[in-house]
Write a protein that holds these residues in place. Structure first.
Motif, PDB file in Angstrom:
ATOM      1  N   TYR A   1       1.010  -1.050   0.145  1.00  0.00           N
ATOM      2  CA  TYR A   1       0.397   0.599  -0.067  1.00  0.00           C
ATOM      3  C   TYR A   1       0.737   1.165  -0.018  1.00  0.00           C
TER       4      TYR A   1
ATOM      5  N   VAL B   1      -0.315  -0.853 -12.388  1.00  0.00           N
ATOM      6  CA  VAL B   1      -0.717  -0.227 -10.747  1.00  0.00           C
ATOM      7  C   VAL B   1       0.174   0.489 -10.160  1.00  0.00           C
TER       8      VAL B   1
ATOM      9  N   ASP C   1     -10.833 -15.727   2.257  1.00  0.00           N
ATOM     10  CA  ASP C   1     -11.117 -14.947   0.963  1.00  0.00           C
ATOM     11  C   ASP C   1     -10.853 -16.214   0.175  1.00  0.00           C
TER      12      ASP C   1
ATOM     13  N   PRO D   1      -4.709   4.926  -4.394  1.00  0.00           N
ATOM     14  CA  PRO D   1      -5.723   3.830  -4.199  1.00  0.00           C
ATOM     15  C   PRO D   1      -5.196   2.642  -5.677  1.00  0.00           C
ATOM     16  N   GLU D   2      -4.710   3.051  -6.014  1.00  0.00           N
ATOM     17  CA  GLU D   2      -4.709   1.196  -7.230  1.00  0.00           C
ATOM     18  C   GLU D   2      -4.270   0.331  -6.149  1.00  0.00           C
ATOM     19  N   ARG D   3      -3.170   0.186  -4.953  1.00  0.00           N
ATOM     20  CA  ARG D   3      -2.809  -0.576  -4.795  1.00  0.00           C
ATOM     21  C   ARG D   3      -3.363  -0.811  -3.490  1.00  0.00           C
ATOM     22  N   HIS D   4      -4.766  -0.401  -3.326  1.00  0.00           N
ATOM     23  CA  HIS D   4      -5.239  -0.697  -2.174  1.00  0.00           C
ATOM     24  C   HIS D   4      -6.981  -2.009  -2.444  1.00  0.00           C
ATOM     25  N   THR D   5      -5.961  -1.856  -3.700  1.00  0.00           N
ATOM     26  CA  THR D   5      -6.965  -3.134  -5.020  1.00  0.00           C
ATOM     27  C   THR D   5      -6.917  -4.243  -4.561  1.00  0.00           C
ATOM     28  N   LEU D   6      -5.204  -4.220  -4.412  1.00  0.00           N
ATOM     29  CA  LEU D   6      -4.718  -5.420  -4.667  1.00  0.00           C
ATOM     30  C   LEU D   6      -5.403  -6.518  -3.490  1.00  0.00           C
ATOM     31  N   THR D   7      -5.214  -7.797  -3.653  1.00  0.00           N
ATOM     32  CA  THR D   7      -5.324  -8.934  -2.807  1.00  0.00           C
ATOM     33  C   THR D   7      -3.293  -9.115  -2.001  1.00  0.00           C
TER      34      THR D   7
END
Length: 386
Positions: free
Chosen positions: A109, A219, A250, A223-229
Motif C-alpha cells: 500500500y 498499478v 478469501d 488508491p490502486e494498490r489498495h485494491t490488490l489482494t
C-alpha cells in the motif's frame, strides 16, 4: 513485553540478502498494531473431531516417533539447510513474500515500499508483468539515462529488477548476452548509490510459480494498490502458509494457493469453508494466561499429516492478524518436524514473515516445548529477546 518483542525484531543471525530486504521492510512499516486479546476458553477440534484443552502437564506430550531421535526418545537437532543464493539476487519465493509482507497494513500500500522494474520489451510488459512493476524504460532510458531523480529513487526501500529469464552472474559474458537491458539498469542504478536486487530466474520463473501475482494492469498509485489482494506468507514452498483471518476467508486466496487444510487459531473467527477444507480449530487467546500445552503438539501433528499425505496437502495457519498465535503454532511445527531449535525456527519464520510476533507467554511455552522435544535447552529467552 513490548521491549522484548522490539528486540526480537533484530535477532542476531547470518541473514542473507533477504534479511537485508526485510530489515528495510521493518523500517518502512508505519503501523504498530497487535492482535486483540481474547480470553475465550480453549477448545480444539480437528475436522469433525473435538479435543478439549486442559491444564495438563507438559510431560503428557509425546514427540512424533517418526523423526530422528536419540536413544532416549528425544529429537536430534538439525540446523535449517537453504540453497545458496548469490548476493544481489532474490528467489521467486522471496519476491512473493516481499509482495505479501505486512506490518500494521500491507507493505504494497506504500507507493515507495518497492520499485519493480521490468527490463523486458514493452510488448512483453504489456502482455503481463509482476504486480506493481513498471516498464524499465520509464525509469532508465537507454540513451537519456535515469528519468527519475536520484532523490526520488532514494525514497524506495527496495529496488527489484527482472528480465525474461536467466540467472547468470552480473557482469558475466552470458549475462551481457542474455539480458543487456537489465544489466544497463542495474549498473545505472548502482552508479547512483542504490543497491538493486535481481529476480533469480526472471519473470518466467516467477510467473510459473505465482501466476496470480502477474497482471497486464499498471498499478502504481496508492488508491490502486489498495485494491490488490495481499496473500499469506509462504513459510515452506508450496506447502505451509501463515496469514490472517481475512485471508483465510478469501476464496480466491484459498483457490490460488491450493489450500487443503487450515489451522484456525482464533477464539471467535468461524471456519470459512468447512465443506471444502479440513480444519483444526484451536480456540486460543493472545494473552499471558493462554496455555498451549495441548494445542502445540495437536497442531504439529495436523500440519505434518496434511503435508505428508498422498497427495500432499497445503496448509494455511491463521489467527486474527497472523502475528502471534499463528506464529506460535508454526514455530512448534518447525521445531518438531524439521528438528530446528526455537532460535533457528524463529529466524526462518521472520525471514519469510517480517510481522511475526509471538507474545512473551508463547515464547516461554515454546522454550519449554523445545526442551521437551530435544531433551535440553537449545535456546534461551535472552537469545530471542536481547
Amino acid at each position: 513485553m513490548r521491549g522484548c518483542w522490539e528486540q526480537l525484531m533484530h535477532l542476531p543471525n547470518d541473514f542473507n540478502e533477504m534479511g537485508v530486504l526485510l530489515s528495510r521492510l521493518n523500517n518502512s512499516c508505519r503501523g504498530n498494531s497487535r492482535e486483540p486479546v481474547n480470553t475465550s476458553e480453549t477448545v480444539s477440534s480437528i475436522c469433525d473431531r473435538e479435543v478439549t484443552g486442559t491444564d495438563s502437564d507438559h510431560s503428557s506430550i509425546t514427540p512424533n516417533e517418526n523423526k530422528a531421535c536419540e536413544p532416549g526418545g528425544v529429537l536430534v537437532p538439525a540446523p535449517p539447510v537453504t540453497a545458496y543464493v548469490e548476493r544481489g539476487y532474490v528467489t521467486p519465493q522471496q519476491v512473493y513474500n516481499l509482495l505479501s509482507a505486512e506490518e500494521g497494513q500491507p507493505a504494497l500500500y506504500d507507493p515507495h515500499y518497492i520499485l519493480i522494474l521490468d527490463c523486458r520489451s514493452t510488448e512483453r510488459y504489456e502482455d503481463s508483468h509482476v504486480v506493481t512493476a513498471r516498464a524499465a524504460v520509464t525509469v532508465i532510458h537507454p540513451a537519456l539515462g535515469c528519468l527519475i531523480s536520484c532523490i526520488e529513487l532514494q525514497k524506495y526501500y527496495i529496488i527489484l529488477l527482472y528480465a525474461e529469464e536467466g540467472c547468470s552472474p552480473v557482469g558475466s559474458v552470458k549475462a551481457r548476452t542474455d539480458a543487456p537491458d537489465l544489466l544497463r539498469c542495474f549498473f545505472q542504478i548502482s552508479g547512483l548509490g542504490m543497491d538493486p536486487v535481481i529476480l533469480l530466474g526472471g519473470f518466467s520463473a516467477f510467473q510459473a510459480r505465482y501466476p496470480y501475482l502477474c497482471t497486464p494492469r499498471m498499478v502504481l498509485l496508492e488508491p490502486e494498490r489498495h485494491t490488490l489482494t495481499i496473500y499469506p506468507s509462504e513459510i515452506l514452498e508450496e506447502a505451509l502458509y501463515q496469514g490472517s483471518a481475512s485471508q483465510a476467508s478469501d476464496y480466491r486466496i484459498i483457490k490460488n494457493l491450493h489450500i487443503t487444510h487450515v489451522v484456525n487459531a482464533t477464539a471467535s473467527c468461524p471456519d470459512a469453508f468447512p465443506n471444502m477444507l479440513c480444519y483444526l480449530r484451536l480456540c486460543l487467546s493472545d494473552d499471558a494466561q493462554q496455555d498451549l500445552v495441548e494445542a502445540l503438539p495437536l497442531a504439529s501433528r495436523f500440519i505434518n499429516s496434511a503435508l505428508m499425505g498422498e497427495p500432499a496437502g497445503r496448509v494455511l495457519v491463521h489467527c486474527s492478524l497472523g502475528r502471534s498465535r499463528s506464529s506460535a503454532v508454526t514455530l512448534a511445527f518447525l521445531m518438531e518436524h524439521r528438528r530446528w531449535s526455537l532460535l533457528h525456527a524463529l529466524r526462518w519464520l521472520k525471514e519469510r514473515r517480517a510481522c511475526t510476533a509471538p507474545n512473551v507467554n508463547f515464547l516461554r511455552q515454546l522454550l519449554a516445548y523445545e526442551e521437551l522435544l530435544f531433551g535440553s535447552k537449545l535456546t534461551s529467552l535472552n537469545d530471542i529477546c536481547r
